[in-house]
Design an enzyme around this catalytic site. Structure first.
Site, PDB file in Angstrom:
ATOM      1  N   HIS A   1      40.744  16.679  56.755  1.00 31.45           N
ATOM      2  CA  HIS A   1      41.928  15.882  56.424  1.00 31.45           C
ATOM      3  C   HIS A   1      42.223  14.848  57.508  1.00 31.45           C
ATOM      4  O   HIS A   1      42.305  13.645  57.240  1.00 31.45           O
ATOM      5  CB  HIS A   1      43.115  16.831  56.250  1.00 31.45           C
ATOM      6  N   GLU A   2      42.341  15.327  58.745  1.00 29.30           N
ATOM      7  CA  GLU A   2      42.646  14.401  59.845  1.00 29.30           C
ATOM      8  C   GLU A   2      41.473  13.465  60.120  1.00 29.30           C
ATOM      9  O   GLU A   2      41.665  12.322  60.536  1.00 29.30           O
ATOM     10  CB  GLU A   2      43.024  15.182  61.105  1.00 29.30           C
TER      11      GLU A   2
ATOM     12  N   HIS B   1      41.935  10.495  57.954  1.00 22.49           N
ATOM     13  CA  HIS B   1      42.874   9.539  58.552  1.00 22.49           C
ATOM     14  C   HIS B   1      42.173   8.694  59.620  1.00 22.49           C
ATOM     15  O   HIS B   1      42.320   7.467  59.665  1.00 22.49           O
ATOM     16  CB  HIS B   1      44.037  10.286  59.215  1.00 22.49           C
TER      17      HIS B   1
ATOM     18  N   HIS C   1      39.778   6.173  58.307  1.00 18.68           N
ATOM     19  CA  HIS C   1      40.554   5.077  57.730  1.00 18.68           C
ATOM     20  C   HIS C   1      40.950   4.102  58.846  1.00 18.68           C
ATOM     21  O   HIS C   1      40.797   2.880  58.719  1.00 18.68           O
ATOM     22  CB  HIS C   1      41.797   5.653  57.049  1.00 18.68           C
TER      23      HIS C   1
END
Length: 592
Positions: free
Chosen positions: A384-385, A388, A391
């Protein structure tokens, strides 16, 4: 479980903040430079209205100052987050926060001057290629014309911003540093380990952890209620001062997200509550209970499966799961999670709970974790992180500074997208039916946590702000009553709540970033749709998705997601995500 002090952490398990500043002395020198910039700022007053060359010179100065300020703030914030018990880290974080407020106050003239220019003048400037790096920023900033005050008022708003952060920082220090939850069953009970205890098969242990944890919150419940009331009052002050119809309208305006998106999310989730209640009834049956307690709702749906995934193994699994995104994506992320030291991996005393990604235009996209090998969910947290941070990596690499920063609305797509690919990979690779059921259960739990639960939080924020905007005092009793009614609505008759269950509403950190949490729900809805496209449509969908990651802040979030292939202004992606939940529940029931 033993919780280390910060000094006991192995260097390779911590992040390397050298891409921001080499050490504290280097940071202090940067602060001196920022101080000079703050002193220089008033000299640019009136420059935006003097002519094109003066306008351009001011933008270039602003850009370099903003890049420096971003680096200084992030270095102090990351050090503070890794050890808030250090007085030096607290001092530096307070120092840079104060300087950021001073910089905003010194540049209070900027927005009024920018918005005071005629449209024809601005468009003529922007036609010059020299303004290319600033065009998106300028056009987006001018959209705020109705909500920007005059220079004197903007200066006061900037000075007040430091005070506005007090509820949030006090809540963080109180709950992450001052609260002592004690020991339980030979291990420390902390903000991070609480989730581990609630996932244990021993029901009595879960109950003890729950009661012991909330006993600490109960002892400070009045102070916590006042802190949240302070946050809401700050929101109302800013909304009224800037001429917004409501706090929610103020929060959604920067992303250009229609209010209808928020309302339709809540409406769609309410329609799907019978399926959610079916999920909780199934959970009760699997645990052999007539009714669930609040401390029973996080136990894995499939018992008897124990996993232990060392951090390096988790990275290897994630690399294989994300292969559909291409070799470059996987290599960059893998290096970042390991040798490039983007990550601060494990819990230590004074460290912020949870996980986050935080980088700057010129630095590595850093990740804070509190990784636990015995919690499979933490493998998903790394993915998940990592989403980020990738991105951020693509955005910074493909955009100038003033348009690289994407919105949270978009950010939650990139993170949950990776979780979707990871879940798909783990199910496909598992030959054990029990493990497949376990992962399916994990997917169900994730949609409950991210779509249903975050929508419940969003509805709570809407209720509390509307009540306060109508003049109703946010007393402790009212906050607890509103939260308990939502608990009962969302969990249904399968769950019986404890007396202290509604104290949960006083411990959610995201409530101090108002009207933020709905983006988790829209994010997972978009991620489910986009991950399906990438897996089914191959290279073309992959390129569209990477283009989305590279777009930064070039477009408003709904527009950038449309380019990737999903329209979040429409209810359909949320309804499809809710239908996916119902389908997964049926698959799980068949396996279970």
């Amino acid at each position: 479980m033993q919780i280390r002090t910060r000094s006991e952490q192995l260097v390779e398990d911590t992040w390397d903040l050298g891409s921001l500043f080499s050490d504290a002395q280097d940071w202090e020198q940067g602060m001196e430079t920022l101080k000079r910039c703050i002193e220089e700022a008033p000299s640019f007053r009136g420059s935006l209205q003097k002519g094109k060359e003066e306008f351009l010179a001011t933008m270039r100065w602003y850009e370099q100052t903003a890049i420096l300020a971003e680096r200084l703030y992030n270095w102090a914030f990351l050090n503070y987050s890794s050890d808030a018990s250090s007085s030096e880290q607290v001092r530096r974080y307070a120092q840079v926060s104060s300087s950021m407020s001073q910089l905003s106050a010194a540049m209070a003239y900027f927005d009024p001057e920018l918005l005071g220019l005629d449209d024809t003048v601005v468009e003529a400037y922007l036609a010059d290629p020299a303004f290319g790096d600033y065009a998106v920023f300028i056009r987006k900033a001018r959209r705020f014309k109705a909500h920007v005050l005059d220079e004197a008022q903007e200066r006061l708003m900037a000075l007040q911003s430091e005070v506005a952060s007090v509820p949030r920082t006090t809540f963080s220090d109180l709950t992450n540093v001052d609260f002592d939850f004690g020991m339980l069953d030979g291990s420390p009970l902390t903000q991070s380990t609480f989730s581990s205890f609630l996932m244990q098969e021993d029901r009595e242990l879960r109950k003890k952890a729950y009661k012991q944890f909330y006993h600490v919150y109960d002892a400070s419940k009045h102070a916590l209620a006042r802190l949240y009331e302070g946050q809401v009052k700050q929101d109302i002050f800013r909304a009224k001062a800037r001429g917004y119809e409501s706090c929610r309208a103020m929060a959604l305006f920067p992303d250009n997200v229609p209010i209808a998106v928020y309302d339709s999310l809540i409406a769609a989730v309410h329609e799907a509550l019978p399926t959610l209640h079916r999920y909780y009834r199934l959970r009760a049956r699997l645990l052999g209970l007539e009714k669930l307690a609040h401390y029973d709702v996080y136990v894995p749906l499939v018992g008897g499966i124990h996993t232990n995934t060392p951090y390096t193994q988790a990275v290897e699994i994630i690399a294989k799961a994300l292969a559909p995104l291409g070799a470059e994506y996987v290599r960059t992320l893998t290096d970042g999670l390991t040798t490039e030291r983007w990550v601060d991996r494990y819990e230590n005393k004074g460290k912020r709970s949870g996980a986050f990604s935080s980088g700057t235009f010129t630095s590595k996209p850093y990740i804070l974790l509190n990784y636990k090998e015995d919690v499979l969910r933490d493998v998903f947290t790394v993915a998940h992180e990592g989403g980020h941070s990738m991105h951020s990596h693509y955005s910074a690499a493909n955009n100038p500074f003033f348009q690289y920063d994407y919105t949270i609305f978009e950010a939650e797509v990139a993170s949950t997208f990776n979780e979707q690919l990871l879940a798909r990979y783990l199910i496909e690779q598992s030959e054990d039916q029990a493990m497949k059921a376990y992962i399916l259960g994990k997917q169900l739990d994730d949609i409950v946590a991210t779509l249903f639960r975050q929508t419940m939080f969003a509805e709570y924020e809407l209720r509390t702000h509307q009540l306060a905007e109508e003049g109703t005092p946010l007393t402790l009793e009212l906050l607890r009553s509103e939260y308990r009614s939502l608990l009962q609505t969302y969990f249904g008759d399968a769950v019986e709540f404890e007396e202290e269950s509604d104290l949960e509403g006083l411990r959610i950190p995201h409530f101090y970033s108002s009207f933020y949490v709905y983006k988790y729900a829209t994010g997972i809805s978009a991620a489910i749709a986009l991950s399906r496209k990438v897996l089914e449509n191959g290279e073309s969908a992959r390129k569209d998705y990477l283009t989305f990651l590279s777009s930064g802040g070039r477009e408003y979030p709904i527009d950038s997601l449309r380019m990737a292939g999903v329209d979040m202004a429409d209810e359909q992606p949320v309804r499809e995500a809710l239908a996916t939940f119902a389908n997964l529940l049926s698959q799980f029931e068949a396996l279970a």
